[in-house]
Motif scaffolding. Structure first.
Motif, PDB file in Angstrom:
ATOM      1  N   UNK A  45     -47.382   9.373  -0.995  1.00 56.28           N
ATOM      2  CA  UNK A  45     -48.526   8.524  -1.352  1.00 56.28           C
ATOM      3  C   UNK A  45     -49.576   8.514  -0.251  1.00 56.28           C
ATOM      4  N   UNK A  46     -49.143   8.660   0.989  1.00 54.93           N
ATOM      5  CA  UNK A  46     -50.091   8.673   2.106  1.00 54.93           C
ATOM      6  C   UNK A  46     -51.036   9.861   2.024  1.00 54.93           C
ATOM      7  N   UNK A  47     -50.634  10.913   1.320  1.00 59.88           N
ATOM      8  CA  UNK A  47     -51.512  12.073   1.159  1.00 59.88           C
ATOM      9  C   UNK A  47     -52.688  11.762   0.242  1.00 59.88           C
ATOM     10  N   UNK A  48     -52.525  10.706  -0.580  1.00 59.38           N
ATOM     11  CA  UNK A  48     -53.641  10.271  -1.441  1.00 59.38           C
ATOM     12  C   UNK A  48     -54.566   9.386  -0.621  1.00 59.38           C
ATOM     13  N   UNK A  49     -54.093   8.223  -0.216  1.00 58.27           N
ATOM     14  CA  UNK A  49     -54.791   7.353   0.733  1.00 58.27           C
ATOM     15  C   UNK A  49     -53.930   6.126   1.016  1.00 58.27           C
ATOM     16  N   UNK A  50     -54.441   5.264   1.891  1.00 59.24           N
ATOM     17  CA  UNK A  50     -53.683   4.082   2.277  1.00 59.24           C
ATOM     18  C   UNK A  50     -53.500   3.094   1.146  1.00 59.24           C
ATOM     19  N   UNK A  51     -54.439   3.036   0.219  1.00 56.23           N
ATOM     20  CA  UNK A  51     -54.290   2.127  -0.924  1.00 56.23           C
ATOM     21  C   UNK A  51     -53.119   2.529  -1.813  1.00 56.23           C
ATOM     22  N   UNK A  52     -52.894   3.847  -1.938  1.00 59.17           N
ATOM     23  CA  UNK A  52     -51.767   4.307  -2.755  1.00 59.17           C
ATOM     24  C   UNK A  52     -50.454   3.828  -2.158  1.00 59.17           C
ATOM     25  N   UNK A  53     -50.340   3.867  -0.846  1.00 63.10           N
ATOM     26  CA  UNK A  53     -49.126   3.394  -0.189  1.00 63.10           C
ATOM     27  C   UNK A  53     -48.980   1.888  -0.367  1.00 63.10           C
ATOM     28  N   UNK A  54     -50.065   1.162  -0.172  1.00 63.89           N
ATOM     29  CA  UNK A  54     -50.025  -0.300  -0.252  1.00 63.89           C
ATOM     30  C   UNK A  54     -49.639  -0.782  -1.647  1.00 63.89           C
ATOM     31  N   UNK A  55     -50.271  -0.227  -2.674  1.00 71.40           N
ATOM     32  CA  UNK A  55     -50.006  -0.689  -4.042  1.00 71.40           C
ATOM     33  C   UNK A  55     -48.751  -0.055  -4.635  1.00 71.40           C
ATOM     34  N   UNK A  62     -43.981   1.673 -14.448  1.00 73.27           N
ATOM     35  CA  UNK A  62     -43.099   2.242 -15.456  1.00 73.27           C
ATOM     36  C   UNK A  62     -41.807   2.822 -14.890  1.00 73.27           C
ATOM     37  N   UNK A  63     -41.880   3.691 -13.862  1.00 73.09           N
ATOM     38  CA  UNK A  63     -40.700   4.464 -13.491  1.00 73.09           C
ATOM     39  C   UNK A  63     -40.135   4.038 -12.126  1.00 73.09           C
ATOM     40  N   UNK A  64     -40.164   4.921 -11.142  1.00 69.25           N
ATOM     41  CA  UNK A  64     -39.534   4.662  -9.846  1.00 69.25           C
ATOM     42  C   UNK A  64     -40.568   4.613  -8.720  1.00 69.25           C
ATOM     43  N   UNK A  65     -40.140   4.034  -7.597  1.00 67.58           N
ATOM     44  CA  UNK A  65     -40.978   4.022  -6.409  1.00 67.58           C
ATOM     45  C   UNK A  65     -41.132   5.444  -5.875  1.00 67.58           C
ATOM     46  N   UNK A  66     -42.349   5.792  -5.518  1.00 61.64           N
ATOM     47  CA  UNK A  66     -42.608   7.104  -4.929  1.00 61.64           C
ATOM     48  C   UNK A  66     -42.358   7.072  -3.419  1.00 61.64           C
ATOM     49  N   UNK A  67     -42.219   8.234  -2.863  1.00 62.31           N
ATOM     50  CA  UNK A  67     -42.065   8.361  -1.414  1.00 62.31           C
ATOM     51  C   UNK A  67     -43.387   7.991  -0.758  1.00 62.31           C
ATOM     52  N   UNK A  68     -43.389   6.998   0.137  1.00 62.83           N
ATOM     53  CA  UNK A  68     -44.644   6.610   0.780  1.00 62.83           C
ATOM     54  C   UNK A  68     -45.290   7.743   1.569  1.00 62.83           C
ATOM     55  N   UNK A  69     -44.503   8.706   2.032  1.00 68.03           N
ATOM     56  CA  UNK A  69     -45.071   9.864   2.726  1.00 68.03           C
ATOM     57  C   UNK A  69     -45.961  10.659   1.774  1.00 68.03           C
ATOM     58  N   UNK A 111     -31.094  -4.681  -0.435  1.00 70.37           N
ATOM     59  CA  UNK A 111     -31.294  -3.533   0.452  1.00 70.37           C
ATOM     60  C   UNK A 111     -31.497  -2.224  -0.303  1.00 70.37           C
ATOM     61  N   UNK A 112     -30.954  -2.113  -1.492  1.00 77.26           N
ATOM     62  CA  UNK A 112     -31.094  -0.887  -2.274  1.00 77.26           C
ATOM     63  C   UNK A 112     -31.885  -1.115  -3.566  1.00 77.26           C
ATOM     64  N   UNK A 113     -32.788  -2.091  -3.521  1.00 80.65           N
ATOM     65  CA  UNK A 113     -33.541  -2.426  -4.731  1.00 80.65           C
ATOM     66  C   UNK A 113     -34.984  -1.960  -4.695  1.00 80.65           C
ATOM     67  N   UNK A 114     -35.511  -1.683  -3.521  1.00 79.89           N
ATOM     68  CA  UNK A 114     -36.921  -1.326  -3.395  1.00 79.89           C
ATOM     69  C   UNK A 114     -37.058  -0.074  -2.537  1.00 79.89           C
ATOM     70  N   UNK A 115     -38.219   0.547  -2.600  1.00 74.37           N
ATOM     71  CA  UNK A 115     -38.477   1.728  -1.785  1.00 74.37           C
ATOM     72  C   UNK A 115     -38.189   3.022  -2.501  1.00 74.37           C
ATOM     73  N   UNK A 116     -38.376   4.114  -1.807  1.00 75.08           N
ATOM     74  CA  UNK A 116     -38.293   5.476  -2.333  1.00 75.08           C
ATOM     75  C   UNK A 116     -37.100   5.682  -3.270  1.00 75.08           C
ATOM     76  N   UNK A 117     -37.391   6.108  -4.499  1.00 74.46           N
ATOM     77  CA  UNK A 117     -36.368   6.469  -5.472  1.00 74.46           C
ATOM     78  C   UNK A 117     -35.758   5.321  -6.249  1.00 74.46           C
ATOM     79  N   UNK A 118     -36.049   4.079  -5.874  1.00 72.94           N
ATOM     80  CA  UNK A 118     -35.482   2.937  -6.589  1.00 72.94           C
ATOM     81  C   UNK A 118     -36.324   2.621  -7.832  1.00 72.94           C
ATOM     82  N   UNK A 119     -35.711   1.887  -8.737  1.00 73.34           N
ATOM     83  CA  UNK A 119     -36.383   1.568  -9.993  1.00 73.34           C
ATOM     84  C   UNK A 119     -37.539   0.599  -9.750  1.00 73.34           C
ATOM     85  N   UNK A 120     -38.715   0.971 -10.200  1.00 72.13           N
ATOM     86  CA  UNK A 120     -39.909   0.130 -10.047  1.00 72.13           C
ATOM     87  C   UNK A 120     -40.218  -0.617 -11.335  1.00 72.13           C
TER      88      UNK A 120
END
Length: 312
Positions: A248-258, A239-246, A273-282
């Motif tokens: 998500x890592x506090x949840x578990x590795x699956x949260x980071x992967x998915x 629905x919204x934006x990509x979360x910070x993988x750091x 280059x600015x389409x994916x990852x932390x803060x970008x539109x998912x």
């Protein structure tokens, strides 16, 4: 005394009484037959439904309500009970189970400038949906007859309310992992403006059209297509934006992967280059998700109980 030798007045009286008794018996019998009772016009029926499902959301081929991928069509089965309240009005309660699915790599065209972002996003899901619904049915043509004299062809419209349970999952190493407990958009982390966790139990508005065809005195076969307007944007866990993988890592590795399944090489430079990852539109938040159920049903009319006449 022999009938022939009986006086004419007595014979007429005897015939009149016999006719009255015969007519009374006929009327009483007619009242007892279900085909002539009020119950025969306001009857119940039970149905089995063999359907297919599809969905519209962030993983559909195009951002349009009519866009869905035929290859993502999955089966749906259900049962229902229906009561006829008036010549055109019925009510139906149903329970159904089916599956919806979506996959960026299969629905988005990497050669389409409008779809390549979703292709590279590389998200996918499947979700089993259990639905309990109540709808009102309005027949387009009035039918005041009994169940035995109902119309051979009866088109109708329906509208109601439903509660449904959905549980989006995605595959990793051959295992299907539930996504809602992971909070792939940061829902399971604290603060930082992440959305709250979505509920897997939701409400929808089912509406659509169909038609019944009379097979015999007690059986109908029909076809129906229905849309479900939901109030969630997370049928597909997007629905919204990509979360910070750091985070998500506090949840578990699956949260980071998915949380982000795009190719990391896309973020090293160039067009994406600015389409994916932390803060970008998912995903997109301007439209809630929908699902569609269509298919055939076989209905059995339960013969109304015979009601004994009441004498006063």
């Amino acid at each position: 005394m022999d009938f022939i030798t009986t006086p004419l007045s007595a014979r007429l009286a005897r015939l009149t009484l016999s006719g009255a008794l015969l007519a009374s018996a006929f009327v009483t019998q007619a009242q007892m037959l279900p085909g002539n009772s009020k119950n025969a016009r306001l009857y119940n029926s039970v149905s089995v439904h063999l359907n297919v499902m599809n969905y519209f959301g962030d993983l559909a081929p195009k951002p349009a309500i009519t866009s869905f991928r035929f290859g993502a069509t999955r089966p749906n089965i259900g049962i229902s009970i229906q009561h006829r309240f008036a010549p055109r009005l019925s009510g139906r309660a149903s329970l159904s189970y089916g599956r919806i699915t979506g996959d960026d790599a299969k629905s988005a065209d990497q050669n389409d400038a409008d779809a390549v972002y979703r292709y590279n996003r590389n998200l996918s899901f499947r979700s089993d949906v259990v639905e309990l619904a109540a709808v009102g049915i309005v027949e387009l043509f009035e039918n005041r007859g009994t169940y035995m004299k109902r119309r051979d062809f009866a088109p109708y419209l329906f509208l109601g309310v439903a509660g449904f349970y959905h549980n989006p999952k995605a595959e990793r190493d051959g295992k299907w992992i539930a996504l809602q407990p992971l909070g792939t958009e940061g829902q399971k982390t604290s603060g930082k403006g992440y959305p709250t966790p979505y509920r897997r139990l939701q409400v929808s508005i089912p509406f659509g059209l169909g038609a019944d065809y009379k097979l015999n005195r007690q059986l109908n076969i029909g076809y129906e297509i229905g849309w479900r307007k939901t109030f969630t944007d997370y049928l597909d866990d997007v629905s919204t934006k990509y979360a910070d993988p750091v985070d998500l890592a506090k949840v578990n590795g699956n949260a980071v992967y998915f949380g982000d399944r795009s190719d990391p090489a896309l973020r090293t430079g160039g067009q994406f280059s600015n389409s994916y990852g932390k803060g970008q539109q998912r995903g997109t938040t301007n439209e809630k998700d929908w699902y569609i159920v269509s298919g055939f049903h076989l209905s059995y009319i339960m013969i109304p109980k015979v009601q004994s006449p009441k004498f006063r």
